[in-house]
Each structure stands twice: as structure tokens, then as C-alpha cells.
Write an enzyme that holds these catalytic residues in place. Sequence first.
Site, PDB file in Angstrom:
ATOM      1  CB  SER A 114      -0.503  -1.074  -4.849  1.00 47.49           C
ATOM      2  OG  SER A 114      -1.506  -0.359  -4.153  1.00 47.49           O
ATOM      3  CE  LYS A 132       0.311   3.242  -4.087  1.00 51.87           C
ATOM      4  NZ  LYS A 132      -0.815   2.298  -3.997  1.00 51.87           N
ATOM      5  CB  SER A 138       1.369   0.348  -0.909  1.00 55.81           C
ATOM      6  OG  SER A 138       0.854   0.246  -2.217  1.00 55.81           O
TER       7      SER A 138
END
Length: 411
Positions: free
Chosen positions: A105, A108, A163
Site C-alpha cells: 500500500s 498509494k 489504507s
Amino acid sequence: MSAPKKLTVPAATVLSAVLLPALFAAPALADGKADAKRRSQPKPPAVMSSVGGEQLGKPGTQVKLGPEAPLLPKELSGRSWIVADAESGEVLAAHNAHWRLPPASTIKMLFADTLLPRMPKTETHLVTEDELADVGEGSSLVGIKEDHTYSVHDLWLGVFLRSGNDAVHVLSAMNGGIAKTVQDMQSHAEELQALDTRVVSPDGYDEPGQVSSAYDLTLIARSGMQKKDFREYCATASATFPGKQEEGKKRETFEIQNTNRLLTGAYDLDPYKGIAGVKNGNTTNAGSTFTGVAQRGDRVLLVTVMNPEAEEQHAVYKETAALLDWGFAAAGKVTPVGELVGPKTAEAAGASKGAPPSPRNSAPPAQATVSTKGGSGGIGVALAITGGVLVVLTAGVFLVNRRWPLRLPRR
């Protein structure tokens, strides 16, 4: 002929003869297992990208210690890591900096840096079933419901704090779809010269071929931190998020907390003093990944750690904290081993002291009211009320609200 006399051996001698080999063999067995485990781990390529300097393309640890510089922390198990000065761009130390690994993640950060400037935070969106249909099984979620309306601000809180892959998919739909968003992210990565990065999914879900590197993630974080909204979101420790809406009733809300444990702390981990973000991640293929930014005095450091091999809980955070401590102590006492390069457009324009062009942002940034009472980040707590949602910033408030963008490295 008389029989030979029996040899009498003291019992203690017999016991020691039996036990001593076992005592000495046990550590050897343990070391053997550890060595076997180390040998079974994948090895970095012999030749990697040299963006930022030739030394950064070499496998292994790269550092040039001065006479008074502290030694690097002993217990570092990350497959790849980097310590960089966020403002000058100097890389103080690195380990397999350009090794292309699954980012989880932390990708991101690239998603946010690409899309944040495109959507006013006050814009609202009614979520459809199709927008949530392709969220991967086992994904981290913030709890977005179909047929409910959310503001862009709500969705970004879901991305940065929880997240939430569901929030990523909704924002991607607002951007024209997953395929377009992936293409936009890839183009932005190339503009930043994050050339180790290949984007397959915008949320970091494990997909074949999706990779980045500690160097690239640090470049991306540095770019994101030049956007005020990005800084505020990634420094937010907790917020109130909209829940179910029943006709004729006030909409429900629930609290969400940032999963960045250097920001919020955990059972065996204290918040890091001066921390101000950025993003953590964890998947089966990637292991644990983390990029953090922190400030002490006038010094701002960025650290990325990818896939620690240590089995202890929160190893990625503990190793990041150790590298931040080392970086603050070593600054000015080491010779840089490379640099964080500037975006292509800035270099093409000859902006040796400048910064990337300011992003277009249709909505005014949130204004924070600072309280000096305590704060787990060690500098204070900022309370920002944006779109009717209470947001708690537990981080280096000066870093969040300072004059940015950062200086780019001199060419």
C-alpha cells in the site's frame, strides 16, 4: 590370568561428557538454521538502476562515514532501505536502494500524489455497486457503502488513515476508471523519475509485475509532501468517518485511526517524536513496507524500509525509527552516497534551486488551529475541522504547516 581392573569414572564426569557436546551443539544448530534462512532469501540484482548516483545502483549497504559519524544500527533486516535529507535530497545511506520489490500500500502515495490535485475536497459522489465490485479479496477497507454519498475529503481520509482499497476504487472511478488511473500513475512516476516503479493496481493489491523500490517510494513521498493536503492527510492520526444513512435520521459516524504505528503507537511501540507521515503497507508478496518523514530542529528526513526479514512484530517501524535516529545523529558527518533527483520538467527547465510546479487545487487547503498541549509526536497536536469532520493531527505540526515546496537537489 587376572581380569583387568574396572575403570571407575565419577558420575559428574560422565554427566559433563554427555551434556557438554549438547550445550555447544545447540547454538551451532541455531546459527545453522539462521544461515540457511539467510541463504534461502532472494538476492538483489548485481546491477540496478543508477538514478541518483552510481553508488545507489550497487547491491548491499552504501554509506560513507566521517570520523565522528555514528555506526549504522546493527539490527537491520530490510531487504531494501534508504535514508535521505528531504530538503537537500542528499542520500545519507542506502541498502539495495533500487531493488525492484512489491510495494504493497505504499504505492498509494503515488495514487494520492497523482490524483489529489484533480478533485476539490468538497466535491461529493454517490457510490455505485460497480465501483466496489473489483476490490480484491482480503483488502484493507474503510467501510464505504454503495448508494451512499461521500465527499472527496471523506474518501482521502479513508485512503490515508485506513489504507482503504474501497476508497481508492471510488476515487479511481471518479478519475475515469482503474485503467486510466493506473496509466496516470505510471506517467506521473516517470515524470518524477521513479523509473523502478511499475503500476498494475492503484491500491497496492498484490498483482504480478507490480514493483517499486525504496528509492522510488522516497521520491514519491517527497513529491507528495510538497502538497499541503497530502501533508495534512498523512499526518492525521484519527478522524470521524460517515457511516450508514437511514431516511429521516441523522447519518451515523464512526472513528477511524491511522494504521501508521509510528504516528499512533502500538502495544509495544511508542509514537516517534517529530513524525509527520507518510504511508505503510503489508501484503503476502511485499511483506511490510513503510515510508516515514520526521523532523528534528531544522532537519527533515525521509526513510523507506521494504520487507524486513526479522520476525518480530512491527519490525518495519522499529527499523525505520532506528534509521531516523541514525540519520539525525549522522547528518553533516557523512558524505552523501547519492541524491534524490528532481522531476523531469524541473530539470528540463534548469530549475537547479526550484521545485516542481505547484499543483492545481480547486479547493482551498484546510486551516489548522494548533494546540500546544502535549501530542504523541512530541511537538504538538493540531485540530483541523474540514467539511464538518474532526481531524486530529498527531505529528510534527511545524513540518505539516511549514513553507513548502522543498528545494530540489542542485544539478
